[in-house]
Write a protein that holds these residues in place. Sequence first.
Motif, mmCIF file in Angstrom:
data_model
loop_
_atom_site.group_PDB
_atom_site.id
_atom_site.type_symbol
_atom_site.label_atom_id
_atom_site.label_comp_id
_atom_site.label_asym_id
_atom_site.label_seq_id
_atom_site.Cartn_x
_atom_site.Cartn_y
_atom_site.Cartn_z
ATOM 1 N N ALA A 54 7.225 39.053 30.822
ATOM 2 C CA ALA A 54 6.579 40.280 30.719
ATOM 3 C C ALA A 54 7.818 41.471 30.991
ATOM 4 C CB ALA A 54 5.526 40.694 31.993
ATOM 5 N N PHE A 113 -3.343 39.264 34.079
ATOM 6 C CA PHE A 113 -2.018 39.089 34.744
ATOM 7 C C PHE A 113 -1.916 37.834 35.790
ATOM 8 C CE2 PHE A 113 1.038 39.613 38.001
ATOM 9 C CZ PHE A 113 2.353 40.148 37.264
ATOM 10 N N TYR A 135 0.227 42.863 25.073
ATOM 11 C CA TYR A 135 1.307 42.304 25.903
ATOM 12 C C TYR A 135 1.411 43.216 27.011
ATOM 13 C CZ TYR A 135 2.024 39.415 22.039
ATOM 14 O OH TYR A 135 1.895 38.737 20.940
ATOM 15 N N ILE A 136 1.676 42.418 28.185
ATOM 16 C CA ILE A 136 1.701 43.337 29.596
ATOM 17 C C ILE A 136 3.261 43.762 29.691
ATOM 18 C CG2 ILE A 136 1.773 42.978 31.863
ATOM 19 C CD1 ILE A 136 -0.750 41.276 31.768
ATOM 20 N N THR A 137 3.484 44.866 29.997
ATOM 21 C CA THR A 137 5.083 45.203 30.304
ATOM 22 C C THR A 137 5.208 45.892 31.514
ATOM 23 O OG1 THR A 137 4.631 47.360 29.219
ATOM 24 C CG2 THR A 137 5.644 45.637 27.867
ATOM 25 N N GLU A 184 0.050 38.006 28.440
ATOM 26 C CA GLU A 184 -1.240 38.764 27.990
ATOM 27 C C GLU A 184 -2.254 38.754 29.301
ATOM 28 O OE1 GLU A 184 -2.801 37.788 24.457
ATOM 29 O OE2 GLU A 184 -0.856 36.863 23.691
ATOM 30 N N ALA A 185 -3.247 39.628 29.229
ATOM 31 C CA ALA A 185 -4.253 39.614 30.213
ATOM 32 C C ALA A 185 -4.823 38.337 30.358
ATOM 33 C CB ALA A 185 -5.061 40.842 30.306
ATOM 34 N N SER A 194 -0.381 46.242 23.816
ATOM 35 C CA SER A 194 -1.449 45.480 23.995
ATOM 36 C C SER A 194 -1.275 44.642 22.924
ATOM 37 C CB SER A 194 -2.356 46.350 23.703
ATOM 38 O OG SER A 194 -3.770 45.530 23.578
ATOM 39 N N ASP A 244 1.670 47.766 32.610
ATOM 40 C CA ASP A 244 1.226 48.677 31.475
ATOM 41 C C ASP A 244 0.553 47.537 30.652
ATOM 42 O OD1 ASP A 244 0.735 49.898 29.236
ATOM 43 O OD2 ASP A 244 2.597 50.751 29.001
ATOM 44 N N ASP A 245 -0.768 47.691 30.311
ATOM 45 C CA ASP A 245 -1.388 46.364 29.302
ATOM 46 C C ASP A 245 -1.811 47.157 27.992
ATOM 47 O OD1 ASP A 245 -3.374 47.606 30.471
ATOM 48 O OD2 ASP A 245 -4.594 45.886 31.136
ATOM 49 N N LYS A 246 -1.591 48.522 28.024
ATOM 50 C CA LYS A 246 -2.078 49.282 26.895
ATOM 51 C C LYS A 246 -1.020 49.608 25.644
ATOM 52 C CE LYS A 246 -5.819 51.086 29.001
ATOM 53 N NZ LYS A 246 -5.635 50.250 30.344
#
Lengths: 426, 395
Positions: free
Chosen positions: B236, B223, B45-47, B220-221, B43, B38-40
């Motif tokens: 992450a 990935f 940050y990626i989780t 962060e993107a 955001s 999930d990058d939204k």
Amino acid sequence: MATRRDKKGRPVVAITGMGMVTPLGTGKQDNWKRLTAGESGIRTISRFATDGLRTTIAGAVDHEFEEGMHSAALSEKLARIAGTEAIAESGIGSKGDFPGPFFLAFPPIEIEWAQRFAIAAVSGANDVVEYSDLVRVAPRPEFGGFYEQCKYGVVPDTLAEYFGTKGSPISLTTACASGATAIQLGLEAIQRGECQAALAIGADGSITAESVVRFSLLSALSTNNASPQGASRPFSKNRDGFVLAEGAAALVLEDYDHAVARGAKILGIVEGVGEKADNFHRTRSSPDGKPVISCMRNALSDAGVTPADVDYINAHGTSTPENDKMEYLGVSTVFGEHLKNIPISSNKSMVGHTLTAAGAIEAVVSAMTILNQRIPPTINYEVPDPGIPLDVVPNKARDAKVRRVISNSFGFGGQNTCLVLTGEPN
Amino acid sequence: MSTRHEVWITGVGLVTALGEGPEANWTRLKTGESPVFDDKTFSPYITFPNVPINLDTQIPKKGDQRQMETWQRIGVYAAGLALTDAGIAKNTDILDKADMIVAAGGGERDISVDSTIMTEVRKSGKSDAFVNERLMSDLRPTLFLAQLPNLLAGNISLVHGVVGSSRTFMGEESSGVDALRVAHSRIAAGQSDICLVGGAYHGTRWDLVLLFRLGTPLLEAPFKPVWDRGPAGALALGTMGAFVVVESREHAEKRGAKPLARLASLHSSRNLRKPGESETTLREELAAVMPSVKKDKAVVISGASGAEPATSEEKKVLAETGLPVRATATYIGNGMEAQFLANIVLGCQAVREGTLFPPSGSGDHGDATNGISQALVTSVGHWRGEGLALIERVD
């Protein structure tokens, strides 16, 4: 080297060092003097504003608190004080080189309001302050310390480095039984022959406005704000909740043979331990008392002794209506007729409830009770509860022949642990 | 205490971003698909949020579900899966004596209460008093019980009836290693017959994103696999629950339970993480284990976190072993207290299946062409703690 074994064929585990800090003072001798004088460490809270709180009293360790200290920092300081005293008394290892593992009962910690406000202040959020605003400015270097302070692994690691304990330090929580669990883990490691000494510490310096709120919302705290020193009244009819407190205690546990071989003074023996989880309710004990009863019976069985061998019970005795009733049901079932011969007192009447530290503090007091052949009282015992007919050692310490003690610890989440302590074997 | 008992893993439960149960996780890994994250929500940050689960199957009472927060629900759910897998769910005779060690962090805060206080405190004259009043009036009374670390174990006792004993360890990745280490030591020494061990982590929430971002980079993107996140490294955060049932061979055989794997040995250590120290510690642990490792039948399931330089040091040491290596955090994210147990479950699956999944990133290498029977599971924590376990198929 002699090989002394207990009734189960296990290494005998001695206590060779003890340290303590509570709202009554720093150092176990000072604490012992005050405990046996029946002094209370409970006061009106001065560390933070209490406007709007239902409870405004606590057993805060103000004499070790430094302005602006986070709960983690105070808890760590208390652990360090108690640990240093215990290791010094034991004389084991050398400074910064403790020859065994470390078991630390420690409160859960988190970012506190002062930190949250500091981050929010630079977030630039105008209308509504959201967590996303805080996260946006979180990478700023001045906040790095908050992260170090609030991660669970940091304090045990820092203390492991300070004391020079060996291996991965274990920090644990079993709520109000935590201190006893730390001792149990050390005991078991020595019994397994993994080590010849272990350091067990229970510490809690986590009184904040939010912690008072949390326990208040569960209706767990005494609201006897007008009479701080009289508020903790275990086993009394007019008890109305526990008093939140802070403190720490440390025990150096050591293989008995190892201790004797190096000429260490034996302060006591941890003879056995019992535990039993309760699955009745998150905060309340099973009304039939079975888990508490099993816990004490498991402890006696682990020690290889019977109820008749016990001379004194160091009660969990929180001063909540429910706990004290339940503890009475438990001890009356386990000890039966013999109970009338056994004094049972609560250190919490004087110290308050030190939560994570309580089991360790009460284990140290239990060992000192045997060493000094003197039982600290249950103070504020003015109105006996007829439903709890116990010899609570009311209001004044008593000299008595005490060879063996059980120390009870019960906690939220169905945690029950019971220790059996005795003096140096003949 | 001299009698040593063999320690078997007889049940596992797992919930991650990949799926529910070891088979579903393994199947997804074997497809070689790109990680699903999930990058939204947080955001930029990626989780790694967990897959949806049907809580009712393991936590039948809605009242119980309401008394918990997400991290506890996932943990109680995964614990139920493990007990069911071991064939002891609802077996009160065994559960009454079963021990439990849980690795846990803190529970979630009420984000909206915090946000309101932070917003409105600016208009109040006395900020301390304002905070007190709002907390007293706005906090749900039982929220505290969803925040106490030991209440995951407490809820497992309540929902599943594990009541022999209950201990909770804290301290990020190391606590998971130490939970299993203590359970293993106790069983091996005859202090315990059977123990439920596990952890749960709900990293996909604002208060934890804040805590970690205060002191460590978050991914962060675009990935990247854990091995290749640059000199500063990055985590992450993930959500996961992982539990195992471990018991003595005698206890398992007496009740007719089959082993998923043998937990042969476990090491856990620490250092101050000066440059090269993780490398040294991990190398020492490997040296202790390698004499028991069959070189052509063993793989490494790495718990590399993506934090640097620890991840690079682990990569170097693992490459020296010559064993095939796979890091799972690339696919499930960082689950702190639950991470090592999740990797133990995946390691069990590796030795059951005798195969590996495709590599991803510069530290993953080698392949299991010969049908593997041993898995080394590492845990090099993002900040502290070096752990290593050897698990093996019981033939």
